[in-house]
Design a protein around this motif. Structure first.
Motif, PDB file in Angstrom:
ATOM      1  N   ALA A 254      -3.665 -12.381  -0.884  1.00 47.50           N
ATOM      2  CA  ALA A 254      -4.110 -11.572  -2.015  1.00 47.50           C
ATOM      3  C   ALA A 254      -4.655 -10.211  -1.586  1.00 47.50           C
ATOM      4  O   ALA A 254      -4.545  -9.232  -2.324  1.00 47.50           O
ATOM      5  N   ASN A 255      -5.236 -10.135  -0.395  1.00 45.34           N
ATOM      6  CA  ASN A 255      -5.955  -8.923   0.001  1.00 45.34           C
ATOM      7  C   ASN A 255      -5.276  -8.079   1.075  1.00 45.34           C
ATOM      8  O   ASN A 255      -5.774  -7.005   1.412  1.00 45.34           O
ATOM      9  N   ASN A 256      -4.141  -8.543   1.605  1.00 44.34           N
ATOM     10  CA  ASN A 256      -3.568  -7.823   2.740  1.00 44.34           C
ATOM     11  C   ASN A 256      -2.097  -7.456   2.591  1.00 44.34           C
ATOM     12  O   ASN A 256      -1.445  -7.125   3.584  1.00 44.34           O
ATOM     13  N   PHE A 257      -1.596  -7.483   1.360  1.00 38.11           N
ATOM     14  CA  PHE A 257      -0.185  -7.160   1.164  1.00 38.11           C
ATOM     15  C   PHE A 257      -0.005  -6.056   0.123  1.00 38.11           C
ATOM     16  O   PHE A 257      -0.835  -5.880  -0.765  1.00 38.11           O
ATOM     17  N   ASP A 258       1.090  -5.315   0.273  1.00 42.80           N
ATOM     18  CA  ASP A 258       1.313  -4.123  -0.548  1.00 42.80           C
ATOM     19  C   ASP A 258       2.233  -4.356  -1.738  1.00 42.80           C
ATOM     20  O   ASP A 258       2.235  -3.567  -2.694  1.00 42.80           O
ATOM     21  N   LEU A 259       3.020  -5.410  -1.674  1.00 49.66           N
ATOM     22  CA  LEU A 259       4.085  -5.571  -2.648  1.00 49.66           C
ATOM     23  C   LEU A 259       4.463  -7.045  -2.789  1.00 49.66           C
ATOM     24  O   LEU A 259       4.458  -7.786  -1.804  1.00 49.66           O
ATOM     25  N   ILE A 260       4.787  -7.463  -4.003  1.00 45.95           N
ATOM     26  CA  ILE A 260       5.312  -8.807  -4.252  1.00 45.95           C
ATOM     27  C   ILE A 260       6.715  -8.672  -4.826  1.00 45.95           C
ATOM     28  O   ILE A 260       6.964  -7.846  -5.709  1.00 45.95           O
ATOM     29  N   THR A 261       7.619  -9.491  -4.323  1.00 45.16           N
ATOM     30  CA  THR A 261       8.973  -9.521  -4.851  1.00 45.16           C
ATOM     31  C   THR A 261       9.442 -10.972  -4.903  1.00 45.16           C
ATOM     32  O   THR A 261       8.732 -11.874  -4.469  1.00 45.16           O
TER      33      THR A 261
ATOM     34  N   ARG B 299      21.375  -6.972  -0.288  1.00 43.58           N
ATOM     35  CA  ARG B 299      21.282  -5.618   0.254  1.00 43.58           C
ATOM     36  C   ARG B 299      20.106  -4.892  -0.376  1.00 43.58           C
ATOM     37  O   ARG B 299      19.689  -5.206  -1.496  1.00 43.58           O
ATOM     38  N   LEU B 300      19.615  -3.903   0.361  1.00 39.92           N
ATOM     39  CA  LEU B 300      18.540  -3.080  -0.178  1.00 39.92           C
ATOM     40  C   LEU B 300      19.103  -2.184  -1.275  1.00 39.92           C
ATOM     41  O   LEU B 300      20.199  -1.628  -1.143  1.00 39.92           O
ATOM     42  N   LYS B 301      18.353  -2.044  -2.357  1.00 38.43           N
ATOM     43  CA  LYS B 301      18.785  -1.168  -3.441  1.00 38.43           C
ATOM     44  C   LYS B 301      18.700   0.295  -3.010  1.00 38.43           C
ATOM     45  O   LYS B 301      17.891   0.655  -2.140  1.00 38.43           O
ATOM     46  N   LYS B 302      19.509   1.109  -3.619  1.00 37.21           N
ATOM     47  CA  LYS B 302      19.465   2.543  -3.349  1.00 37.21           C
ATOM     48  C   LYS B 302      18.088   3.076  -3.745  1.00 37.21           C
ATOM     49  O   LYS B 302      17.533   2.723  -4.789  1.00 37.21           O
ATOM     50  N   ASN B 303      17.550   3.930  -2.908  1.00 34.65           N
ATOM     51  CA  ASN B 303      16.253   4.575  -3.132  1.00 34.65           C
ATOM     52  C   ASN B 303      15.057   3.623  -2.998  1.00 34.65           C
ATOM     53  O   ASN B 303      13.923   4.035  -3.236  1.00 34.65           O
ATOM     54  N   ALA B 304      15.293   2.371  -2.647  1.00 34.43           N
ATOM     55  CA  ALA B 304      14.172   1.459  -2.423  1.00 34.43           C
ATOM     56  C   ALA B 304      13.513   1.791  -1.093  1.00 34.43           C
ATOM     57  O   ALA B 304      14.182   1.947  -0.075  1.00 34.43           O
ATOM     58  N   ASP B 305      12.203   1.922  -1.109  1.00 33.11           N
ATOM     59  CA  ASP B 305      11.459   2.290   0.096  1.00 33.11           C
ATOM     60  C   ASP B 305      10.445   1.202   0.431  1.00 33.11           C
ATOM     61  O   ASP B 305       9.452   1.029  -0.271  1.00 33.11           O
ATOM     62  N   VAL B 306      10.705   0.460   1.490  1.00 35.02           N
ATOM     63  CA  VAL B 306       9.785  -0.598   1.910  1.00 35.02           C
ATOM     64  C   VAL B 306       9.239  -0.342   3.311  1.00 35.02           C
ATOM     65  O   VAL B 306       8.565  -1.192   3.884  1.00 35.02           O
ATOM     66  N   LYS B 307       9.523   0.830   3.845  1.00 36.50           N
ATOM     67  CA  LYS B 307       9.115   1.136   5.208  1.00 36.50           C
ATOM     68  C   LYS B 307       7.602   1.044   5.369  1.00 36.50           C
ATOM     69  O   LYS B 307       6.831   1.649   4.632  1.00 36.50           O
ATOM     70  N   GLY B 308       7.195   0.243   6.355  1.00 33.84           N
ATOM     71  CA  GLY B 308       5.778   0.089   6.655  1.00 33.84           C
ATOM     72  C   GLY B 308       5.017  -0.824   5.710  1.00 33.84           C
ATOM     73  O   GLY B 308       3.820  -1.064   5.891  1.00 33.84           O
ATOM     74  N   LYS B 309       5.686  -1.377   4.719  1.00 33.50           N
ATOM     75  CA  LYS B 309       4.996  -2.195   3.724  1.00 33.50           C
ATOM     76  C   LYS B 309       4.917  -3.664   4.145  1.00 33.50           C
ATOM     77  O   LYS B 309       5.828  -4.201   4.778  1.00 33.50           O
TER      78      LYS B 309
ATOM     79  N   VAL C 206      16.819  -8.384   5.358  1.00 34.96           N
ATOM     80  CA  VAL C 206      17.102  -7.113   4.684  1.00 34.96           C
ATOM     81  C   VAL C 206      15.846  -6.253   4.622  1.00 34.96           C
ATOM     82  O   VAL C 206      15.882  -5.049   4.894  1.00 34.96           O
ATOM     83  N   LEU C 207      14.726  -6.865   4.280  1.00 33.07           N
ATOM     84  CA  LEU C 207      13.464  -6.131   4.176  1.00 33.07           C
ATOM     85  C   LEU C 207      13.002  -5.617   5.526  1.00 33.07           C
ATOM     86  O   LEU C 207      12.558  -4.464   5.648  1.00 33.07           O
ATOM     87  N   LYS C 208      13.108  -6.463   6.557  1.00 36.11           N
ATOM     88  CA  LYS C 208      12.686  -6.050   7.900  1.00 36.11           C
ATOM     89  C   LYS C 208      13.581  -4.931   8.436  1.00 36.11           C
ATOM     90  O   LYS C 208      13.091  -3.962   9.057  1.00 36.11           O
ATOM     91  N   GLU C 209      14.880  -5.040   8.234  1.00 37.06           N
ATOM     92  CA  GLU C 209      15.803  -4.008   8.713  1.00 37.06           C
ATOM     93  C   GLU C 209      15.578  -2.679   7.994  1.00 37.06           C
ATOM     94  O   GLU C 209      15.916  -1.621   8.516  1.00 37.06           O
ATOM     95  N   ALA C 210      14.993  -2.759   6.796  1.00 39.50           N
ATOM     96  CA  ALA C 210      14.691  -1.541   6.042  1.00 39.50           C
ATOM     97  C   ALA C 210      13.318  -0.982   6.394  1.00 39.50           C
ATOM     98  O   ALA C 210      12.900   0.038   5.831  1.00 39.50           O
ATOM     99  N   GLY C 211      12.625  -1.652   7.325  1.00 41.60           N
ATOM    100  CA  GLY C 211      11.365  -1.112   7.809  1.00 41.60           C
ATOM    101  C   GLY C 211      10.109  -1.812   7.354  1.00 41.60           C
ATOM    102  O   GLY C 211       8.999  -1.356   7.670  1.00 41.60           O
ATOM    103  N   ALA C 212      10.218  -2.911   6.595  1.00 44.47           N
ATOM    104  CA  ALA C 212       9.014  -3.645   6.192  1.00 44.47           C
ATOM    105  C   ALA C 212       8.261  -4.112   7.435  1.00 44.47           C
ATOM    106  O   ALA C 212       8.864  -4.602   8.385  1.00 44.47           O
TER     107      ALA C 212
END
Length: 242
Positions: free
Chosen positions: A124-131, A193-203, A224-230
């Motif tokens: 609950a306290n250490n994450f930036d995004l839920i999907t 696949r990652l959606k166009k314009n989706a930005d998860v880098k560093g998240k 997919v998320l890790k390869e996009a920089g999560a």
């Protein structure tokens, strides 16, 4: 004031009539229950197997000894996984009704169970995004909803974490339920696949699904998320098959 009392009276009357002709039942055994929100009768609730002790630090699998068979046989990309219950009766029947029969009340039941996990505060306290693990648009249109998305959105509200859908399911792959481990992996190759314009880098991202069986599906989405920089992916599921 009288008008409000009259409206309340009619509302309560309609609720009583609805319960008389369409009484809420346990979604595992069909025994009558007091409220739809309960989803399970008291007897079925006694049979629940929450995963609160003796589980793998990495994938969350219940362990009898100090080694995890799942982690030794799989190359998991996600950083951590946890599940609320062992996937057995009555959770099995509850998820089936949730997933295929349009009973939506289990979304609240499962989100609450996830919020009661031993490490819930950490999520609950250490994450930036839920999907949520996405459904292909055709399957979602047929079903009318994505059960994992319903759980994820309730968690997002309760934990005050933004909900987003950075990953899309491009291939309408067959159900994983009848496939063996190798077939499951091949079945999902390039499905997400990652959606166009989706930005998860560093998240740091929480990924929600209904059931963790072999972990193939959540692993592919995590990839997919890790390869996009999560920077981190935590998988939370309603149930865990063993």
């Amino acid at each position: 004031m009288m008008e409000e009392k009259s409206l309340l009276h009619w509302k309560n009357t309609l609720i009583s009539i609805d319960k008389l002709f369409f009484p809420p039942v346990c979604l595992a055994c069909n025994q009558r229950i007091e409220s739809v929100k309960e989803v399970l009768c008291s007897e079925c609730k006694e049979l629940l197997s929450p995963i609160t002790i003796n589980y793998c630090d990495k994938c969350g699998a219940p362990m009898i000894d100090y080694s995890c068979a799942y982690c030794s046989e799989n190359d998991f990309v996600f950083d951590i996984a946890r599940a609320a219950f062992i996937y057995q009766s009555p959770v099995r029947e509850l998820i089936h009704n949730f997933k295929y029969n349009a009973f939506l009340a289990p979304a609240s039941f499962f989100s609450q169970a996830i919020m009661e996990l031993p490490e819930a505060d950490k999520f609950a306290n250490n994450f930036d995004l839920i999907t949520a693990v996405p459904l292909h648009r055709v399957r979602k249109r047929e079903r009318g909803y994505n059960q994992s998305e319903l759980i994820a959105k309730k968690l997002a509200i309760k934990w005050n974490i933004p909900y987003a859908e950075p990953v899309k399911r491009y291939l309408p792959t067959p159900s994983q339920t009848t496939l063996n481990a190798e077939e499951r992996v091949n079945n999902l190759k390039n499905a997400f696949r990652l959606k166009k314009n989706a930005d998860v880098k560093g998240k740091k991202i929480i990924l929600v699904d209904d059931v963790f069986t072999t972990g193939t599906t959540v692993n592919e989405v995590s990839r997919v998320l890790k390869e996009a920089g999560a920077s981190k992916v935590a998988v939370l599921t309603a149930a865990r098959a063993i």
